[in-house]
Design a protein around this motif. Structure first.
Motif, mmCIF file in Angstrom:
data_model
loop_
_atom_site.group_PDB
_atom_site.id
_atom_site.type_symbol
_atom_site.label_atom_id
_atom_site.label_comp_id
_atom_site.label_asym_id
_atom_site.label_seq_id
_atom_site.Cartn_x
_atom_site.Cartn_y
_atom_site.Cartn_z
ATOM 1 N N ALA A 91 8.100 65.672 -6.885
ATOM 2 C CA ALA A 91 8.800 64.877 -7.800
ATOM 3 C C ALA A 91 9.616 63.841 -6.886
ATOM 4 O O ALA A 91 9.620 62.576 -7.196
ATOM 5 C CB ALA A 91 9.685 65.534 -8.838
ATOM 6 N N HIS A 92 10.326 64.317 -5.956
ATOM 7 C CA HIS A 92 11.355 63.489 -5.051
ATOM 8 C C HIS A 92 10.485 62.498 -4.361
ATOM 9 O O HIS A 92 10.855 61.196 -4.579
ATOM 10 C CB HIS A 92 12.008 64.516 -4.113
ATOM 11 N N LEU A 93 9.554 62.825 -3.860
ATOM 12 C CA LEU A 93 8.479 61.880 -2.886
ATOM 13 C C LEU A 93 7.988 60.700 -3.892
ATOM 14 O O LEU A 93 7.604 60.002 -3.390
ATOM 15 C CB LEU A 93 7.561 62.474 -2.253
ATOM 16 N N SER A 94 7.729 61.085 -5.057
ATOM 17 C CA SER A 94 6.841 59.995 -5.908
ATOM 18 C C SER A 94 7.968 59.693 -6.883
ATOM 19 O O SER A 94 7.549 58.666 -7.777
ATOM 20 C CB SER A 94 6.130 60.916 -6.883
ATOM 21 N N ALA A 95 9.258 59.672 -6.635
ATOM 22 C CA ALA A 95 10.541 59.003 -7.451
ATOM 23 C C ALA A 95 10.242 59.251 -8.785
ATOM 24 O O ALA A 95 10.482 58.213 -9.883
ATOM 25 C CB ALA A 95 10.401 57.574 -7.059
ATOM 26 N N VAL A 96 9.900 60.626 -9.261
ATOM 27 C CA VAL A 96 9.991 60.929 -10.852
ATOM 28 C C VAL A 96 10.850 61.974 -10.989
ATOM 29 O O VAL A 96 10.969 62.593 -9.962
ATOM 30 C CB VAL A 96 8.432 61.252 -11.248
ATOM 31 N N GLY A 97 11.084 62.390 -12.289
ATOM 32 C CA GLY A 97 11.845 63.402 -12.394
ATOM 33 C C GLY A 97 11.089 64.905 -12.233
ATOM 34 O O GLY A 97 10.257 64.807 -12.698
ATOM 35 N N VAL A 98 12.227 65.799 -12.020
ATOM 36 C CA VAL A 98 11.712 67.016 -11.605
ATOM 37 C C VAL A 98 11.024 67.829 -12.964
ATOM 38 O O VAL A 98 9.768 68.292 -12.984
ATOM 39 C CB VAL A 98 12.569 68.035 -10.975
#
Length: 335
Positions: A91-98
């Motif tokens: 999620a962090h690497l893809s810039a989306v919410g966990v």
């Protein structure tokens, strides 16, 4: 006589009523059958969507678990028990919410944009086949250029090959490189080594070290290309592929962000360009665009030598480029 006529009219009236009742019953049955058919279709569609969501979730988990933290620049840590990456790391690497990504792996019925799918494909290091599978499971269209383009015909490819040793390629107005000949493959970098989804002149000139090193007037060229891209984008403002390209460039290149904020626009024009090739040295080439359709879409980009020295050096570059040509043609990597 009157009585007989009245009886006849009565019988006619009853017959009409029976016929009307039959028609109404038929119409009611037809309506109900149509409703049943629609409910069945909706049920099958919902079932298909649910199956796709489960397949998408399983596919994401399998790809996540096969990637080591070191592959994406993360420390392993001493207490890691999860095989591959954790959900929060993806999620962090893809810039989306966990939470959002967790729902995705739980087969929740949520909307997934093509921008998010593109980010997940990059984070999970998907190859072209896996990337296509991801978009198919999500019932979305991949906006990035494929390794081949249906608009590039065999005749156009033949023209590209016949133009050697003059560097030539086919580009669209978004700067995606759709096809190219052997000399162009080695003009600014080893283009065969670039993944098809990254074969975009805007991406390469802002992020690829060898491509940037090969462009003599780099700052001027980047500013001009940003202005040309903005002019072309006026007719594609709502298209995901264009928005994704700009968003990627803004996130990866401070130079692009600065030039993009200028809001400059220029039309396409021919000019002499200088390239610094690692194999043959400095090249002075005249750039020309030849449009392949009445609309300003795909174009044949050619580079003709501006002097005899450049002509001789293009011959040497073509001789160098021909060495791996049999291998790449057999593997289908080039175009």
């Amino acid at each position: 006589m009157t009585t007989m006529a009245q009886e006849a009219r009565a019988r006619e009236t009853q017959a009409m009523r029976r016929a009307q009742g039959t028609r109404e019953a038929q119409e009611a049955r037809a309506t109900e059958e149509a409703r049943e058919l629609q409910r069945a279709r909706e049920s099958r569609g919902a079932g298909g969507s649910e199956i796709r969501r489960h397949e998408l979730a399983a596919f994401l988990r399998s790809r996540r678990e096969r990637i080591t933290p070191e592959q994406v620049g993360l420390p392993r840590g001493a207490r890691r028990r999860t095989p591959g990456l954790r959900r929060e790391e993806v999620a962090h690497l893809s810039a989306v919410g966990v939470t959002w990504y967790t729902w995705l792996e739980q087969s929740r019925d949520i909307q997934v944009s093509v921008q998010v799918l593109d980010a997940l494909a990059r984070t999970l290091l998907l190859d072209p086949s896996e990337r296509a599978h991801l978009f198919q499971l999500a019932a979305a269209t991949d906006p990035t250029p494929a390794s081949s383009c249906a608009g590039v015909t065999d005749a156009v490819r033949e023209v590209l090959d016949q133009l050697d040793p003059l560097p030539a390629c086919v580009q669209n107005s978004r700067y995606d490189i759709l096809a190219y000949n052997r000399t162009y493959a080695h003009l600014l970098c080893d283009l065969d080594a670039i993944p098809p989804e990254d074969r975009n002149c805007m991406v390469l000139i802002h992020t690829h070290p060898q491509w940037r090193e090969s462009v003599v007037h780099l700052d001027e060229t980047m500013r001009l290309m940003a202005a040309k891209l903005r002019a072309s984008m006026a007719g594609h403002l709502t298209e995901p592929a264009w928005k994704m390209l700009v968003k990627r460039l803004q996130s990866e290149s401070p130079e692009f962000r600065e030039n993009w904020e200028r809001y400059e626009v220029v039309a396409t024009r021919s000019k002499t360009k200088q390239f610094r090739n690692p194999h043959v040295g400095l090249l002075d080439l005249t750039h020309t665009d030849l449009w392949l359709s009445p609309e300003l879409g795909a174009r044949l980009v050619t580079y003709a030598p501006a002097d005899e020295v450049s002509r001789e050096r293009l011959e040497k570059l073509y001789a160098f480029a021909r060495v791996p040509s049999a291998e790449t043609a057999e593997s289908g990597v080039r175009r």
